[in-house]
Structure formats: C-alpha cells, structure tokens
Design a protein around this motif. Structure first.
Motif, mmCIF file in Angstrom:
data_model
loop_
_atom_site.group_PDB
_atom_site.id
_atom_site.type_symbol
_atom_site.label_atom_id
_atom_site.label_comp_id
_atom_site.label_asym_id
_atom_site.label_seq_id
_atom_site.Cartn_x
_atom_site.Cartn_y
_atom_site.Cartn_z
ATOM 1 N N ARG A 291 -76.758 -20.709 -37.755
ATOM 2 C CA ARG A 291 -78.088 -21.356 -38.100
ATOM 3 C C ARG A 291 -79.113 -20.312 -38.594
ATOM 4 O O ARG A 291 -79.079 -19.435 -38.114
ATOM 5 N N SER A 292 -79.844 -20.808 -39.435
ATOM 6 C CA SER A 292 -80.968 -20.084 -39.939
ATOM 7 C C SER A 292 -82.118 -20.766 -40.292
ATOM 8 O O SER A 292 -82.198 -22.009 -40.267
ATOM 9 N N ASP B 288 -82.248 -25.018 -40.944
ATOM 10 C CA ASP B 288 -82.510 -25.288 -39.769
ATOM 11 C C ASP B 288 -82.387 -26.842 -39.433
ATOM 12 O O ASP B 288 -82.275 -27.512 -38.418
ATOM 13 N N THR B 289 -83.121 -27.332 -40.509
ATOM 14 C CA THR B 289 -82.930 -29.019 -40.362
ATOM 15 C C THR B 289 -81.820 -29.589 -40.283
ATOM 16 O O THR B 289 -81.655 -30.646 -39.647
ATOM 17 N N ARG C 118 -83.340 -37.232 -40.321
ATOM 18 C CA ARG C 118 -84.163 -36.401 -41.254
ATOM 19 C C ARG C 118 -83.784 -36.152 -42.415
ATOM 20 O O ARG C 118 -82.271 -35.935 -42.609
ATOM 21 N N PHE C 119 -84.328 -35.763 -43.455
ATOM 22 C CA PHE C 119 -83.784 -35.469 -44.827
ATOM 23 C C PHE C 119 -83.769 -33.857 -44.827
ATOM 24 O O PHE C 119 -84.650 -32.975 -44.311
ATOM 25 N N TYR C 120 -82.647 -33.576 -45.127
ATOM 26 C CA TYR C 120 -82.240 -31.827 -45.280
ATOM 27 C C TYR C 120 -82.303 -31.727 -46.921
ATOM 28 O O TYR C 120 -81.233 -32.255 -47.616
ATOM 29 N N GLN D 55 -89.957 -32.061 -49.129
ATOM 30 C CA GLN D 55 -89.582 -33.046 -48.386
ATOM 31 C C GLN D 55 -88.508 -32.659 -47.276
ATOM 32 O O GLN D 55 -88.090 -33.523 -46.476
ATOM 33 N N ASP D 56 -88.224 -31.444 -47.000
ATOM 34 C CA ASP D 56 -87.243 -30.905 -46.104
ATOM 35 C C ASP D 56 -87.619 -31.273 -44.747
ATOM 36 O O ASP D 56 -88.776 -30.980 -44.415
ATOM 37 N N GLY D 57 -87.013 -32.026 -43.899
ATOM 38 C CA GLY D 57 -87.227 -31.932 -42.367
ATOM 39 C C GLY D 57 -87.966 -33.614 -42.246
ATOM 40 O O GLY D 57 -88.215 -34.077 -41.197
#
Length: 230
Positions: free
Chosen positions: A67-68, A72-73, A80-82, A137-139
């Motif tokens: 995980r980084s 993280d998303t 949620r959008f990644y 839009q990430d997350g």
C-alpha cells in the motif's frame, strides 16, 4: 458527445453493488452508465462496454506488493473511483470493489457514447479524456452528489445483454486482460460483443458490421425528458 441537463432515467448503482469481488462486479458493469456532471450543469454519459478486474492476490494489481500514497484509494471503501496516470500520459479510471484494506477494483476500459464516433472512448485513456477525468477525481465517491457516478443499465441495453450476440453467441465475451506483463492467464476481461467501441477484440472474434448498441442509444436519447434526475 451528447450533453443535457438531465440524467437518463435509471437509478445510480448502490454502495452494495461494489462491495463484492472485482471479478464479480466487472461483468455486471457492462451495459451500465458512466455519468459526469459538468460545472455548467450539463451531463456527459456513456455505456460501459469493456471492463477488467484486478485483485491484490495477483501480480497485475497495483496493490499486489504494498500500500502506498499513490494506490491508497484502491485499499479504501468500495464505490470510490481510483484514478491513476499510466506512462505519464494517460489516465485510467477504476472503481474500487470488494472490502476496505484489500486492493480490489475494476478498470473501465471502454464506453459507447451516444452521438459520438464509435471509437471515441475505445480504451482507458480515451474514456478518461472524454469524461475529463484525472487524478483530481481519485477517491471521489461514485454518487450523483459527487458529480461522477455509475448507474444501472437502460432497459433496452439490459435486453440486449439478455439476448444472443451478433453471430448468435453469448452477448458478453470473457477473455484474458490486455496491456499487462503479469497475470495474463487470468480471464478477467469482459466486453459487449455487439459494440464496435471495444478497445481490442479477442483473436477470432470479428467486429460486427453494425453496432448493435448504437441504434439503441440513438433512440433512447430522444426519449429522455428530464422528468427524473438522480
């Protein structure tokens, strides 16, 4: 791309839809809608015609090793959008699935856009560009309130998925993922055979002469009267 002030009359996908393994969600996203509300209030939308599943247990997943900050998303809550940048040029849009703290998601590989050229969103980078989606839009939660969401299949599209494909075969084709250097043996890509907007067809699967989805979308657009807006 068709724009309007109203959403197609179908409900948004609930959080429970995404709280399942990616390989279960991915084929069920085929035929569903991707919608983006613009600052002007206009709406952009298209039908998802190709998806790929990714899971932490296999090496092609971004979260396979650790995980980084950048992925993280993908370990967050489902729905949620990644969004990530590939090769420093193209953005790719995924929706998080499964459960928190376990990297799991579905890549939206291609979409059919009413009123647009059939290849306008035939690939992950083109899809992101058409919907103006990037790392900002990430997350973001996939819900109308966030301005970016996924909705159920239109009735005519659902009927198309229940019938035979262009040559009488199954409407969905399941095949190996593309563009990955590891985990190629997993048959975790799905696409709608009747659509000419698929990014790349499997060997031996011919592109249909006529797009079985385009005519449905053309007739459906004219039926939207804005009486229902999520």
């Amino acid at each position: 791309m068709v724009t309007s002030c109203h959403a197609p009359p179908v409900p948004p996908l609930p959080p429970s839809f995404f709280a399942r393994p990616a390989e279960v969600v991915a084929p069920e996203l085929i035929g569903c809608l991707l919608l983006r509300r613009q600052p002007s209030g206009a709406l952009r939308w298209g039908v998802i015609v190709e998806t790929e599943a990714y899971c932490q247990s296999e090496p092609a997943c971004h979260g396979h090793r650790r995980r980084s900050a950048s992925n993280d998303t993908l370990f967050g809550e489902p729905g949620r959008f990644y969004v990530y940048l590939t090769y420093g040029v193209h953005h790719c849009v995924n929706v998080v699935t499964g459960r928190p703290d376990w990297a799991n998601g579905v890549l939206l590989r291609a979409a059919a856009l009413p009123g647009e050229p059939e290849r306008a969103a035939a690939g992950p980078g083109l899809l992101a560009r058409c919907f103006a989606i990037d790392r900002r839009q990430d997350g973001r939660i996939a819900a109308p309130a966030s301005g970016l969401w996924l909705a159920s299949r239109l009735p005519d599209v659902a009927a198309l998925l229940e019938g035979p494909g262009p040559q009488g075969e199954a409407p969905l084709l399941q095949t190996q993922r593309i563009g990955v250097s590891q985990g190629q043996e997993l048959p975790w890509r799905w696409y709608l055979r009747a659509s000419r907007s698929v990014s790349r067809r499997a060997r031996g699967d011919r592109t249909p002469r006529q797009d079985g989805l385009a005519a449905l979308l053309a007739s459906t657009v004219g039926a939207f009267d804005g009486s229902r807006t999520p």
